[in-house]
Design a protein around this motif. Structure first.
Motif, PDB file in Angstrom:
ATOM      1  N   ALA A  22     -39.269  -6.060  97.957  1.00  0.00           N
ATOM      2  CA  ALA A  22     -38.094  -5.251  97.659  1.00  0.00           C
ATOM      3  C   ALA A  22     -38.489  -3.784  97.591  1.00  0.00           C
ATOM      4  O   ALA A  22     -39.644  -3.445  97.357  1.00  0.00           O
ATOM      5  N   ARG A  23     -37.538  -2.909  97.757  1.00  0.00           N
ATOM      6  CA  ARG A  23     -37.815  -1.480  97.718  1.00  0.00           C
ATOM      7  C   ARG A  23     -38.369  -1.096  96.359  1.00  0.00           C
ATOM      8  O   ARG A  23     -37.779  -1.389  95.331  1.00  0.00           O
ATOM      9  N   LEU A  24     -39.501  -0.467  96.376  1.00  0.00           N
ATOM     10  CA  LEU A  24     -40.136  -0.032  95.139  1.00  0.00           C
ATOM     11  C   LEU A  24     -39.814   1.430  94.893  1.00  0.00           C
ATOM     12  O   LEU A  24     -39.480   2.163  95.812  1.00  0.00           O
ATOM     13  N   GLY A  25     -39.920   1.850  93.658  1.00  0.00           N
ATOM     14  CA  GLY A  25     -39.594   3.226  93.326  1.00  0.00           C
ATOM     15  C   GLY A  25     -40.538   3.779  92.283  1.00  0.00           C
ATOM     16  O   GLY A  25     -41.672   3.347  92.152  1.00  0.00           O
ATOM     17  N   ARG A  26     -40.025   4.725  91.499  1.00  0.00           N
ATOM     18  CA  ARG A  26     -40.823   5.376  90.466  1.00  0.00           C
ATOM     19  C   ARG A  26     -41.052   4.414  89.301  1.00  0.00           C
ATOM     20  O   ARG A  26     -40.153   3.694  88.896  1.00  0.00           O
ATOM     21  N   PRO A  27     -42.271   4.396  88.754  1.00  0.00           N
ATOM     22  CA  PRO A  27     -42.523   3.520  87.609  1.00  0.00           C
ATOM     23  C   PRO A  27     -41.720   3.947  86.393  1.00  0.00           C
ATOM     24  O   PRO A  27     -41.460   5.124  86.178  1.00  0.00           O
ATOM     25  N   ARG A  28     -41.326   2.967  85.601  1.00  0.00           N
ATOM     26  CA  ARG A  28     -40.667   3.236  84.330  1.00  0.00           C
ATOM     27  C   ARG A  28     -41.037   2.143  83.346  1.00  0.00           C
ATOM     28  O   ARG A  28     -41.436   1.050  83.737  1.00  0.00           O
ATOM     29  N   LEU A  29     -40.911   2.454  82.068  1.00  0.00           N
ATOM     30  CA  LEU A  29     -41.178   1.485  81.008  1.00  0.00           C
ATOM     31  C   LEU A  29     -39.849   0.984  80.464  1.00  0.00           C
ATOM     32  O   LEU A  29     -38.930   1.767  80.225  1.00  0.00           O
ATOM     33  N   THR A  30     -39.770  -0.315  80.240  1.00  0.00           N
ATOM     34  CA  THR A  30     -38.548  -0.889  79.700  1.00  0.00           C
ATOM     35  C   THR A  30     -38.566  -0.818  78.182  1.00  0.00           C
ATOM     36  O   THR A  30     -39.623  -0.804  77.557  1.00  0.00           O
ATOM     37  N   ASP A  79     -50.044   8.701  87.345  1.00  0.00           N
ATOM     38  CA  ASP A  79     -50.171   9.784  88.311  1.00  0.00           C
ATOM     39  C   ASP A  79     -49.534   9.330  89.625  1.00  0.00           C
ATOM     40  O   ASP A  79     -50.094   8.510  90.353  1.00  0.00           O
ATOM     41  N   LEU A  80     -48.330   9.847  89.914  1.00  0.00           N
ATOM     42  CA  LEU A  80     -47.620   9.447  91.126  1.00  0.00           C
ATOM     43  C   LEU A  80     -48.318   9.898  92.403  1.00  0.00           C
ATOM     44  O   LEU A  80     -48.087   9.332  93.466  1.00  0.00           O
ATOM     45  N   GLY A 102     -37.305   3.208  89.547  1.00  0.00           N
ATOM     46  CA  GLY A 102     -36.761   4.545  89.328  1.00  0.00           C
ATOM     47  C   GLY A 102     -36.695   5.328  90.631  1.00  0.00           C
ATOM     48  O   GLY A 102     -37.221   4.914  91.667  1.00  0.00           O
ATOM     49  N   ALA A 103     -36.041   6.461  90.579  1.00  0.00           N
ATOM     50  CA  ALA A 103     -35.906   7.314  91.760  1.00  0.00           C
ATOM     51  C   ALA A 103     -37.157   8.167  91.936  1.00  0.00           C
ATOM     52  O   ALA A 103     -37.601   8.826  91.003  1.00  0.00           O
ATOM     53  N   LEU A 104     -37.729   8.130  93.113  1.00  0.00           N
ATOM     54  CA  LEU A 104     -38.911   8.947  93.409  1.00  0.00           C
ATOM     55  C   LEU A 104     -38.499  10.401  93.611  1.00  0.00           C
ATOM     56  O   LEU A 104     -37.410  10.674  94.121  1.00  0.00           O
ATOM     57  N   PRO A 105     -39.355  11.343  93.227  1.00  0.00           N
ATOM     58  CA  PRO A 105     -39.012  12.752  93.436  1.00  0.00           C
ATOM     59  C   PRO A 105     -38.997  13.094  94.924  1.00  0.00           C
ATOM     60  O   PRO A 105     -39.825  12.625  95.686  1.00  0.00           O
ATOM     61  N   THR A 106     -38.042  13.930  95.316  1.00  0.00           N
ATOM     62  CA  THR A 106     -37.938  14.313  96.727  1.00  0.00           C
ATOM     63  C   THR A 106     -38.695  15.595  97.022  1.00  0.00           C
ATOM     64  O   THR A 106     -39.198  15.774  98.114  1.00  0.00           O
ATOM     65  N   GLN A 107     -38.775  16.494  96.038  1.00  0.00           N
ATOM     66  CA  GLN A 107     -39.527  17.732  96.202  1.00  0.00           C
ATOM     67  C   GLN A 107     -40.445  17.911  95.007  1.00  0.00           C
ATOM     68  O   GLN A 107     -40.072  17.624  93.866  1.00  0.00           O
ATOM     69  N   GLN A 112     -48.713  18.768  88.767  1.00  0.00           N
ATOM     70  CA  GLN A 112     -48.428  18.380  87.389  1.00  0.00           C
ATOM     71  C   GLN A 112     -47.083  17.657  87.270  1.00  0.00           C
ATOM     72  O   GLN A 112     -46.911  16.838  86.388  1.00  0.00           O
ATOM     73  N   THR A 113     -46.138  17.931  88.150  1.00  0.00           N
ATOM     74  CA  THR A 113     -44.843  17.256  88.087  1.00  0.00           C
ATOM     75  C   THR A 113     -44.939  15.794  88.521  1.00  0.00           C
ATOM     76  O   THR A 113     -44.022  15.020  88.269  1.00  0.00           O
ATOM     77  N   LEU A 114     -46.029  15.422  89.170  1.00  0.00           N
ATOM     78  CA  LEU A 114     -46.235  14.033  89.564  1.00  0.00           C
ATOM     79  C   LEU A 114     -46.928  13.219  88.489  1.00  0.00           C
ATOM     80  O   LEU A 114     -47.124  12.023  88.668  1.00  0.00           O
TER      81      LEU A 114
END
Length: 124
Positions: A22-30, A79-80, A102-107, A112-114
């Motif tokens: 399945a499409r994977l995205g940004r990691p997140r904690l539940t 670290d993305l 989660g939604a991955l950053p586009t820009q 440090q933002t990653l």
């Protein structure tokens, strides 16, 4: 003769292929029902990560939080820039605390933002 093979190939019904993963995205904690992070700081996700992008520091859980685990993650960093979106961390987690939806950053302006900390991983 070759043109008829080409025409026959073009007229064949197409088969829709489903992706293997399945499409994977940004990691997140539940979060649990009480609103705290489900992570018990077992570090199985960090141990299975092939790119070593997960760093966890365990600490004691506050006394007012009644759960089955005595530990919790004091710091949980991802670290993305190093993450390869393999999903092994999701499969390794015994308490279903890690998700990759989660939604991955586009820009990205800086590296440090990653780097996502515990507070950033709580949000979707």
């Amino acid at each position: 003769m070759a043109i008829w093979r080409t025409v026959a190939r073009l007229l064949r019904p197409r088969v829709k292929l489903e992706p293997a993963v399945a499409r994977l995205g940004r990691p997140r904690l539940t979060l649990s029902d009480a609103g705290d992070v489900r992570c018990t700081a077992c570090a199985l996700c960090a141990a299975t990560c092939p790119s070593h992008c997960i760093h966890i520091v365990a600490g004691p859980r506050p006394a007012h939080e009644i759960t089955s685990s005595e530990r919790m993650a004091q710091t949980f960093d991802v670290d993305l820039a190093r993450c390869v979106q393999c999903g092994l961390c999701v499969e390794a987690c015994p308490v279903d605390a890690v998700r990759l939806d989660g939604a991955l950053p586009t820009q990205v302006s800086t590296h440090q933002t990653l780097r996502l900390d515990l507070e950033a991983l709580k949000t979707l």
